[in-house]
Design a protein around this motif. Structure first.
Motif, PDB file in Angstrom:
ATOM      1  N   LEU A   3       2.017  -4.294  -0.876  1.00 36.06           N
ATOM      2  CA  LEU A   3       2.250  -3.468   0.315  1.00 36.06           C
ATOM      3  C   LEU A   3       3.160  -4.199   1.298  1.00 36.06           C
ATOM      4  CD1 LEU A   3      -1.380  -2.105   0.835  1.00 36.06           C
ATOM      5  CD2 LEU A   3       0.568  -0.879  -0.148  1.00 36.06           C
ATOM      6  N   ARG A   6       6.741  -4.042  -0.001  1.00 42.14           N
ATOM      7  CA  ARG A   6       7.329  -2.720   0.249  1.00 42.14           C
ATOM      8  C   ARG A   6       7.797  -2.597   1.695  1.00 42.14           C
ATOM      9  NH1 ARG A   6       6.081   1.618  -3.110  1.00 42.14           N
ATOM     10  NH2 ARG A   6       6.047   2.882  -1.220  1.00 42.14           N
ATOM     11  N   HIS A   7       6.954  -3.082   2.623  1.00 42.10           N
ATOM     12  CA  HIS A   7       7.294  -2.957   4.038  1.00 42.10           C
ATOM     13  C   HIS A   7       8.528  -3.801   4.383  1.00 42.10           C
ATOM     14  CE1 HIS A   7       6.511  -1.953   8.222  1.00 42.10           C
ATOM     15  NE2 HIS A   7       6.647  -3.231   8.544  1.00 42.10           N
ATOM     16  N   GLU A  10      11.551  -2.022   2.991  1.00 42.27           N
ATOM     17  CA  GLU A  10      11.885  -0.827   3.797  1.00 42.27           C
ATOM     18  C   GLU A  10      12.633  -1.209   5.063  1.00 42.27           C
ATOM     19  OE1 GLU A  10       8.008   0.784   4.431  1.00 42.27           O
ATOM     20  OE2 GLU A  10       8.045   1.969   2.575  1.00 42.27           O
ATOM     21  N   CYS A  28       1.109  -0.088  -7.948  1.00 42.96           N
ATOM     22  CA  CYS A  28       1.532   0.097  -6.557  1.00 42.96           C
ATOM     23  C   CYS A  28       3.007   0.494  -6.517  1.00 42.96           C
ATOM     24  CB  CYS A  28       1.302  -1.191  -5.760  1.00 42.96           C
ATOM     25  SG  CYS A  28       1.755  -1.046  -4.021  1.00 42.96           S
TER      26      CYS A  28
ATOM     27  N   ALA B  40      -3.703   0.846  -4.440  1.00 39.79           N
ATOM     28  CA  ALA B  40      -2.521   1.473  -3.837  1.00 39.79           C
ATOM     29  C   ALA B  40      -1.585   1.976  -4.935  1.00 39.79           C
ATOM     30  CB  ALA B  40      -1.797   0.464  -2.953  1.00 39.79           C
ATOM     31  N   GLN B 150      -6.328  -1.046   2.659  1.00 43.02           N
ATOM     32  CA  GLN B 150      -4.881  -0.833   2.587  1.00 43.02           C
ATOM     33  C   GLN B 150      -4.325  -0.465   3.956  1.00 43.02           C
ATOM     34  OE1 GLN B 150      -4.362   1.919  -0.716  1.00 43.02           O
ATOM     35  NE2 GLN B 150      -5.726   0.600  -1.880  1.00 43.02           N
ATOM     36  N   LYS B 151      -5.150   0.218   4.757  1.00 49.74           N
ATOM     37  CA  LYS B 151      -4.721   0.577   6.108  1.00 49.74           C
ATOM     38  C   LYS B 151      -4.466  -0.703   6.918  1.00 49.74           C
ATOM     39  CE  LYS B 151      -6.357   3.183  10.157  1.00 49.74           C
ATOM     40  NZ  LYS B 151      -5.027   3.151  10.745  1.00 49.74           N
ATOM     41  N   ASN B 154      -1.269  -2.259   5.722  1.00 53.74           N
ATOM     42  CA  ASN B 154      -0.090  -1.507   6.144  1.00 53.74           C
ATOM     43  C   ASN B 154       0.129  -1.556   7.658  1.00 53.74           C
ATOM     44  OD1 ASN B 154       1.037  -0.504   3.730  1.00 53.74           O
ATOM     45  ND2 ASN B 154      -0.615   1.002   3.565  1.00 53.74           N
ATOM     46  N   ASP B 155      -0.966  -1.477   8.411  1.00 54.46           N
ATOM     47  CA  ASP B 155      -0.826  -1.376   9.872  1.00 54.46           C
ATOM     48  C   ASP B 155      -0.712  -2.733  10.548  1.00 54.46           C
ATOM     49  OD1 ASP B 155      -1.123   1.260   9.385  1.00 54.46           O
ATOM     50  OD2 ASP B 155      -3.067   1.504  10.369  1.00 54.46           O
ATOM     51  N   ALA B 158       1.486  -6.182   7.119  1.00 54.75           N
ATOM     52  CA  ALA B 158       2.894  -5.982   6.758  1.00 54.75           C
ATOM     53  C   ALA B 158       3.809  -6.076   7.990  1.00 54.75           C
ATOM     54  CB  ALA B 158       3.059  -4.656   6.014  1.00 54.75           C
TER      55      ALA B 158
END
Lengths: 118, 178
Positions: A3, A6-7, A10, A28, B40, B150-151, B154-155, B158
Motif C-alpha cells: 500500500l 502504491r501511494h 501515485e 494487492c 488488499a 489497511q485504512k 492508507n491514511d 503511506a
C-alpha cells in the motif's frame, strides 16, 4: 508495504519491492516486484551471503530501469541453501509462527492500536 | 485436531512458493480466530517511470523490519518507534552493529534477523553508491510500523512515508517488507 509503494508511486516516486510473500504482493498489485522465494525475514538474501545480497539488490535496481508498466515482477533464480522444507512448516500448528510471548506482544500491539483509534 | 491444510504444498510432490494468504487463513482458523483477514486487492496499479538515470538518482529505503538503534538496557524506545501505523527514521550512517531488529513476525525456524543486510540492505546500497550504480542514498532509512488495518496504512503510514521521501528529496524508494 504494498500500500505504501502504491501511494509513493501515485505521487511520483518510483518504487521497487523486494519481498518473499509473492501471493500477497501480487494480490494487492504493485508497480515493480522482485520475488525472492526465501523464508519470511530474508527477502534480500541469505544472512551473511554478501554476493547473493548484492545480486538481489542489483536485480531490484535493474528492474527500476527496465520496467515500463505496472505489475512487473521478476523472480530471482535462487534456492535457499538449506532446502525447501521450511515451505511445508511455516504457519502450521506444528510450528507456531509466534511463540507464547510473541503472541502476547501481538495482542498488545492490537490493543495499542485500538487505544490509538479511541 | 484434524484440520486440513489446503495451502500445503506438494499434493503432487511438487514444491512451489508458499501461498501465504491461504496458509495464514488456515493457521488462524486453527488457532481459534474466526474472522478471516481480507487482503488488499486492486485492479488498477499506479506506475511512475524513472525521471533520471539511476546513477544520478537518490535512493531511500523503507522497511517493516522494526530496526532500532541499540540503547542502554532499561532505556525506553521513542514513542514513534512503537506507535502502530507510524513511520520513523534512523540516520543511514549509524554503524550497522549498533542496529537491531525488534521484528518478531518472521520465520524464526528457518532464518534469523542477525544480518541486517538480509532484509535492510543498507551496506549493499552504499556499495551501489560507491560503484556509481546509483547517485546517492538518503540521510535516513525509514521504518513503517506495520498494522493490520489497511485504512491505517492508507491514511497514515503511506502519507507519512511520502512526506519522508519528499523531505529527503528521494528520487526512488526501495521497499523491503519483512
Amino acid at each position: 508495504m504494498s500500500l505504501v509503494a502504491r501511494h509513493l508511486e501515485e505521487n511520483g516516486i518510483p518504487t521497487v519491492i523486494i519481498g518473499a510473500a509473492r501471493d500477497i504482493v501480487e494480490h494487492c498489485g504493485v508497480p515493480r516486484f522482485v520475488f525472492v522465494d526465501f523464508p519470511l525475514g530474508s527477502p534480500c538474501g541469505e544472512p551473511y551471503d554478501v554476493a547473493m545480497q548484492q545480486r538481489i539488490v542489483g536485480a531490484a535496481l535493474d528492474l527500476l530501469e527496465t520496467a515500463t508498466a505496472p505489475r512487473t515482477s521478476v523472480t530471482m533464480p535462487l534456492a535457499w541453501t538449506k532446502g525447501d522444507a521450511w515451505k511445508e512448516t511455516v504457519f502450521t500448528p506444528e510450528q507456531p509462527f509466534l511463540s507464547g510471548d510473541q503472541v502476547k506482544n501481538w495482542e498488545a500491539r492490537k490493543q495499542r492500536y485500538r487505544e490509538q483509534k479511541a | 485436531m484434524s484440520l486440513v491444510f489446503r495451502s500445503k504444498n506438494g499434493e503432487d510432490g511438487t514444491v512451489t512458493y508458499v501461498r501465504y494468504m491461504d496458509r495464514i487463513r488456515d493457521y488462524y482458523v486453527s488457532q481459534g480466530y474466526e474472522k478471516p483477514y481480507r487482503w488488499a486487492h486492486f485492479e488498477e496499479v499506479p506506475f511512475t517511470p524513472l525521471k533520471k538515470p539511476l546513477s544520478e538518482s537518490k535512493v531511500t529505503l523503507l522497511s517493516t523490519s522494526d530496526v532500532s538503534v541499540r540503547r542502554p538496557e532499561g532505556e525506553a524506545l521513542p514513542v514513534v518507534e512503537t506507535t502502530v501505523g507510524d513511520v520513523y527514521s534512523v540516520p543511514w550512517n549509524t554503524p550497522v552493529e549498533d542496529l537491531y531488529s525488534r521484528q518478531e513476525s518472521f520465520d524464526r525456524y528457518a532464518t534469523s534477523l542477525d544480518d541486517l543486510n538480509s532484509y535492510l540492505p543498507l551496506t549493499r546500497l552504499e556499495e551501489c553508491v560507491e560503484s556509481g550504480r546509483i547517485g546517492a542514498v538518503t540521510d535516513h532509512f525509514h521504518n513503517v510500523n506495520r498494522g493490520y488495518s489497511q485504512k491505517l496504512m492508507n491514511d497514515t503510514s503511506a502519507p507519512v512515508a511520502l512526506e519522508k521521501c519528499r523531505d529527503e528529496r528521494a528520487d526512488i524508494a526501495v521497499l523491503t517488507p519483512v
